[in-house]
Write an enzyme that holds these catalytic residues in place. Sequence first.
Site, short mmCIF file in Angstrom:
data_model
loop_
_atom_site.label_atom_id
_atom_site.label_comp_id
_atom_site.label_asym_id
_atom_site.label_seq_id
_atom_site.Cartn_x
_atom_site.Cartn_y
_atom_site.Cartn_z
N GLU A 206 4.85 -12.66 0.83
CA GLU A 206 5.14 -11.82 0.10
C GLU A 206 6.37 -11.20 0.35
OE1 GLU A 206 1.67 -9.32 -0.65
OE2 GLU A 206 0.76 -10.93 0.33
N HIS B 192 -0.95 -2.58 -4.65
CA HIS B 192 -0.18 -3.33 -5.47
C HIS B 192 -0.23 -2.95 -6.77
CE1 HIS B 192 0.20 -6.20 -2.51
NE2 HIS B 192 -1.18 -6.79 -2.72
N ARG C 168 0.95 -1.13 0.19
CA ARG C 168 -0.01 -0.07 -0.10
C ARG C 168 0.97 1.43 -0.05
NH1 ARG C 168 -2.21 -4.00 2.99
NH2 ARG C 168 -4.65 -4.46 2.41
N ASP D 106 -2.29 -9.76 8.38
CA ASP D 106 -2.03 -8.98 6.96
C ASP D 106 -1.17 -8.09 7.44
OD1 ASP D 106 -2.00 -8.00 4.57
OD2 ASP D 106 -4.03 -7.18 4.52
N HIS E 113 2.81 -13.09 -5.60
CA HIS E 113 1.51 -13.12 -4.62
C HIS E 113 0.66 -14.10 -4.73
CE1 HIS E 113 -1.95 -11.55 -2.30
NE2 HIS E 113 -1.27 -10.32 -2.52
#
Length: 354
Positions: A311, A107, A82, A253, A181
């Site tokens: 990631e 992304h 982000r 996350d 991803h």
Amino acid sequence: MLSIARHPFGTTPDGTPVHRWVLEVPCGVRSEILTYGGILHRHRIPDRDGVPDDVVLSLPSVEEYAQDTAYLGALVGRYANRIADARFPLDGVVHHIEPNEGANTLHGGPDGFHRRVWSGTGFREAHRVGVVLRLHSPHGDMGFPGNLDVEVTYTLDAFGTLTVTYRATTDRPTVVNLTQHAYWNLSGAGPTAAPISGHELTVNADAFLPVAADGIPLGFAEPTAGSPFALAGPLGDALRSTHPQITGAGGLDHCFVLQGGRAAAVRPAAHLSDPASGRALQVWTTEPGLQVYTANHLGKPFSPQSAVCLETQNFPDAPNRADHPTPILRPGDEYHSTTEHRIATRETTFTDER
């Protein structure tokens, strides 16, 4: 023997042909890469009994990938993760980029690299096979400055290690952060994939980045010790935590600050294992961060938390944070990043032996 093949995989909505590259090595590992989005479409590895199965979530057609909002298996950029308020300063100029997650950019924006058709060139060497994907991103693409030429190489070697190598150059200053991803489920990644709460995950990090409700880092790293973020066991333990950072996101996350920072050579980032199947995977990278995402929001046909993303990347919102590793790429320099996905066992420790 090592093998490589290219097959048609339909067309995009505008009629552009898409191809599927198939890489296979004698140890039973097989990878399939699409030119659409640079997607890792399938990755098959054997279980403890030698029975192979695909361990990344996938969709059956280009049409479904074109509608996907979860970035299943894709290469994402220009900037993975982000950027706050869809803007960032660079050399005294504020650049406004395309938002696609509320006020923020995720992304690379709504038409990021995951929506592009890459060119592909296969190769075979003595102990490995691979495909080189290339993409030109013009100046102003999604608002990012500079013409950017990107090259991503997927390589599968005789040990079953899948390596992703990223390179990029620009003709004017810009920001770059690329990642892969893939959604991993080592028990088997079909539409009825079991929850990953039974998977065991170790992350080689002493700190993580707390985030606001919109996923933007709050601006400081917090130690993992003594918290559910000290990942070194069943993922279900962390997912059941009532820690406000986890409950607020509906799961994990978060970006973990890897030991050693950005590195010239790959070093261990994560170890993922599935006790039920005996499959295990190690992730080694040159990147400073690892975003762990437990697939909290997945569309059909998959259930939430039926996979985990690992990631490797720079930190989220680094273009706006002087205290984060710089994401700036300038003319004459080359962006370079490498991540390896190594076959392992549940008991394997982080070593250089493969």
